[in-house]
Write a protein that holds these residues in place. Structure first.
Motif, PDB file in Angstrom:
ATOM      1  N   ARG A 142       0.846  -1.186   0.000  1.00  0.00           N
ATOM      2  CA  ARG A 142       0.000   0.000   0.000  1.00  0.00           C
ATOM      3  C   ARG A 142       0.886   1.243   0.000  1.00  0.00           C
ATOM      4  NH1 ARG A 142      -2.310  -4.239  -0.558  1.00  0.00           N
ATOM      5  NH2 ARG A 142      -4.407  -4.680   0.136  1.00  0.00           N
ATOM      6  N   ARG A 143       0.304   2.327  -0.464  1.00  0.00           N
ATOM      7  CA  ARG A 143       1.014   3.601  -0.467  1.00  0.00           C
ATOM      8  C   ARG A 143       1.030   4.155   0.949  1.00  0.00           C
ATOM      9  NH1 ARG A 143      -0.910   5.493  -6.016  1.00  0.00           N
ATOM     10  NH2 ARG A 143       0.234   4.006  -7.282  1.00  0.00           N
ATOM     11  N   SER A 144       2.146   4.728   1.334  1.00  0.00           N
ATOM     12  CA  SER A 144       2.202   5.311   2.675  1.00  0.00           C
ATOM     13  C   SER A 144       1.503   6.667   2.643  1.00  0.00           C
ATOM     14  CB  SER A 144       3.645   5.452   3.151  1.00  0.00           C
ATOM     15  OG  SER A 144       4.336   6.344   2.325  1.00  0.00           O
ATOM     16  N   LEU A 145       0.798   6.945   3.704  1.00  0.00           N
ATOM     17  CA  LEU A 145       0.056   8.190   3.835  1.00  0.00           C
ATOM     18  C   LEU A 145       0.534   8.909   5.086  1.00  0.00           C
ATOM     19  CD1 LEU A 145      -3.516   6.777   3.127  1.00  0.00           C
ATOM     20  CD2 LEU A 145      -2.061   8.015   1.530  1.00  0.00           C
ATOM     21  N   PRO A 146       0.668  10.229   5.006  1.00  0.00           N
ATOM     22  CA  PRO A 146       1.076  10.954   6.214  1.00  0.00           C
ATOM     23  C   PRO A 146      -0.022  10.871   7.266  1.00  0.00           C
ATOM     24  CG  PRO A 146       0.428  12.493   4.496  1.00  0.00           C
ATOM     25  CD  PRO A 146       0.400  11.114   3.889  1.00  0.00           C
ATOM     26  N   LYS A 147       0.377  10.874   8.505  1.00  0.00           N
ATOM     27  CA  LYS A 147      -0.600  10.902   9.594  1.00  0.00           C
ATOM     28  C   LYS A 147      -1.133  12.322   9.685  1.00  0.00           C
ATOM     29  CE  LYS A 147       0.969   7.113  12.386  1.00  0.00           C
ATOM     30  NZ  LYS A 147       1.165   6.623  13.713  1.00  0.00           N
ATOM     31  N   LEU A 148      -2.372  12.473   9.287  1.00  0.00           N
ATOM     32  CA  LEU A 148      -2.934  13.815   9.206  1.00  0.00           C
ATOM     33  C   LEU A 148      -3.172  14.439  10.566  1.00  0.00           C
ATOM     34  CD1 LEU A 148      -5.404  13.391   6.244  1.00  0.00           C
ATOM     35  CD2 LEU A 148      -3.080  14.242   6.230  1.00  0.00           C
ATOM     36  N   ASP A 149      -3.368  13.618  11.572  1.00  0.00           N
ATOM     37  CA  ASP A 149      -3.612  14.167  12.908  1.00  0.00           C
ATOM     38  C   ASP A 149      -2.380  14.890  13.447  1.00  0.00           C
ATOM     39  OD1 ASP A 149      -6.134  13.081  12.797  1.00  0.00           O
ATOM     40  OD2 ASP A 149      -5.591  11.293  13.908  1.00  0.00           O
ATOM     41  N   ASP A 150      -1.202  14.524  12.917  1.00  0.00           N
ATOM     42  CA  ASP A 150       0.033  15.108  13.397  1.00  0.00           C
ATOM     43  C   ASP A 150       0.398  16.418  12.690  1.00  0.00           C
ATOM     44  OD1 ASP A 150       0.203  12.874  14.992  1.00  0.00           O
ATOM     45  OD2 ASP A 150       1.627  11.831  13.698  1.00  0.00           O
ATOM     46  N   LEU A 151      -0.372  16.812  11.698  1.00  0.00           N
ATOM     47  CA  LEU A 151      -0.035  18.019  10.947  1.00  0.00           C
ATOM     48  C   LEU A 151      -0.317  19.264  11.781  1.00  0.00           C
ATOM     49  CD1 LEU A 151      -1.420  17.239   7.375  1.00  0.00           C
ATOM     50  CD2 LEU A 151       0.903  16.973   8.225  1.00  0.00           C
ATOM     51  N   PRO A 152       0.565  20.272  11.657  1.00  0.00           N
ATOM     52  CA  PRO A 152       0.303  21.528  12.368  1.00  0.00           C
ATOM     53  C   PRO A 152      -0.945  22.213  11.843  1.00  0.00           C
ATOM     54  CG  PRO A 152       2.389  21.634  11.134  1.00  0.00           C
ATOM     55  CD  PRO A 152       1.799  20.283  10.904  1.00  0.00           C
ATOM     56  N   ARG A 153      -1.552  23.044  12.683  1.00  0.00           N
ATOM     57  CA  ARG A 153      -2.772  23.768  12.327  1.00  0.00           C
ATOM     58  C   ARG A 153      -2.605  25.250  12.668  1.00  0.00           C
ATOM     59  NH1 ARG A 153      -7.215  20.125  11.800  1.00  0.00           N
ATOM     60  NH2 ARG A 153      -6.561  18.017  12.262  1.00  0.00           N
ATOM     61  N   PRO A 154      -1.797  25.977  11.848  1.00  0.00           N
ATOM     62  CA  PRO A 154      -1.644  27.402  12.125  1.00  0.00           C
ATOM     63  C   PRO A 154      -2.978  28.132  11.959  1.00  0.00           C
ATOM     64  CG  PRO A 154      -0.645  26.834  10.023  1.00  0.00           C
ATOM     65  CD  PRO A 154      -1.068  25.550  10.671  1.00  0.00           C
ATOM     66  N   LYS A 155      -3.205  29.119  12.813  1.00  0.00           N
ATOM     67  CA  LYS A 155      -4.488  29.825  12.803  1.00  0.00           C
ATOM     68  C   LYS A 155      -4.484  31.047  11.883  1.00  0.00           C
ATOM     69  CE  LYS A 155      -5.981  28.394  17.449  1.00  0.00           C
ATOM     70  NZ  LYS A 155      -5.478  27.088  17.310  1.00  0.00           N
ATOM     71  N   THR A 156      -3.295  31.539  11.525  1.00  0.00           N
ATOM     72  CA  THR A 156      -3.205  32.724  10.667  1.00  0.00           C
ATOM     73  C   THR A 156      -2.171  32.475   9.563  1.00  0.00           C
ATOM     74  OG1 THR A 156      -1.422  33.741  11.941  1.00  0.00           O
ATOM     75  CG2 THR A 156      -3.692  34.234  12.652  1.00  0.00           C
ATOM     76  N   PRO A 157      -2.242  33.241   8.472  1.00  0.00           N
ATOM     77  CA  PRO A 157      -1.217  33.121   7.425  1.00  0.00           C
ATOM     78  C   PRO A 157       0.190  33.414   7.957  1.00  0.00           C
ATOM     79  CG  PRO A 157      -3.118  34.294   6.578  1.00  0.00           C
ATOM     80  CD  PRO A 157      -3.332  34.113   8.062  1.00  0.00           C
ATOM     81  N   ALA A 158       0.282  34.329   8.925  1.00  0.00           N
ATOM     82  CA  ALA A 158       1.594  34.656   9.502  1.00  0.00           C
ATOM     83  C   ALA A 158       2.191  33.432  10.201  1.00  0.00           C
ATOM     84  CB  ALA A 158       1.463  35.827  10.474  1.00  0.00           C
ATOM     85  N   GLU A 159       1.365  32.699  10.935  1.00  0.00           N
ATOM     86  CA  GLU A 159       1.841  31.472  11.591  1.00  0.00           C
ATOM     87  C   GLU A 159       2.274  30.444  10.555  1.00  0.00           C
ATOM     88  OE1 GLU A 159      -0.785  29.710  14.511  1.00  0.00           O
ATOM     89  OE2 GLU A 159      -1.328  31.673  15.293  1.00  0.00           O
ATOM     90  N   ALA A 160       1.529  30.337   9.461  1.00  0.00           N
ATOM     91  CA  ALA A 160       1.863  29.373   8.407  1.00  0.00           C
ATOM     92  C   ALA A 160       3.212  29.717   7.771  1.00  0.00           C
ATOM     93  CB  ALA A 160       0.765  29.328   7.348  1.00  0.00           C
TER      94      ALA A 160
END
Length: 180
Positions: A142-160
């Motif tokens: 199977r293809r490996s998929l990133p763990k989406l729960d571990d992705l950062p969630r910046p709240k603003t474009p500046a944080e991103a």
């Protein structure tokens, strides 16, 4: 089932048809991913969605591949639902809106999504079709998929913008993006 009986022959024909259909879907997924990763003009997102109506473009080719994949998904889902019905026809007429919901039942394949989001959904769908044909975690890798729960969630474009280049993250609308 009795070997050679009509029921066994029919079951074998269904399995062969399912495998053939899954091969077409997984091949079209691979072709879609090749376009997404290799086109010089974006074939996804805003630009991809706009240029998908221009014949001869990679975005147009991708649009048509995705249409075929979505059609296979909706027909597979519809067939499964009808097979589960005691009468085989309990669903009655299926509207275009119903078909669109069936198409998205294994994940959205809308071209206007980000490259990362669509790539993730296509790879997950590829794994799903391998599971349908070969059994869960059997057959090809199977293809490996990133763990989406571990992705950062910046709240603003500046944080991103503060994230390291190439980092995958969720934008405020819930789409996967990659830090520039």
């Amino acid at each position: 089932k009795i070997p050679g009986s009509p029921a066994e022959v029919k079951a074998g024909e269904r399995k062969t048809q399912t495998e053939r259909q899954a091969d077409v879907v997984t091949e079209d997924i691979d072709r879609s991913l090749k376009i997404i990763g290799g086109s010089t003009i974006p074939s996804t997102g805003f630009i991809g969605a706009l240029s998908s109506g221009v014949p001869g473009t990679e975005a147009h080719n991708l649009k048509n591949l995705l249409t075929g994949i979505k059609s296979n998904i909706s027909m597979d889902r519809l067939t499964l639902m009808r097979a589960a019905s005691p009468t085989g026809g309990a669903l009655g007429n299926v509207t275009d809106k119903d078909m669109a919901k069936l198409e998205a039942s294994l994940g959205s394949l809308e071209q206007g999504q980000t490259k990362e989001q669509l790539t993730y959904n296509l790879n997950r769908l590829h794994n799903t079709y391998l599971d349908i044909v070969h059994g869960e975690n059997k057959g090809p890798l199977r293809r490996s998929l990133p763990k989406l729960d571990d992705l950062p969630r910046p709240k603003t474009p500046a944080e991103a913008r503060k994230l390291p280049k190439g980092t995958r993250f969720y934008d405020p609308e819930g789409f996967i993006r990659v830090a520039p």
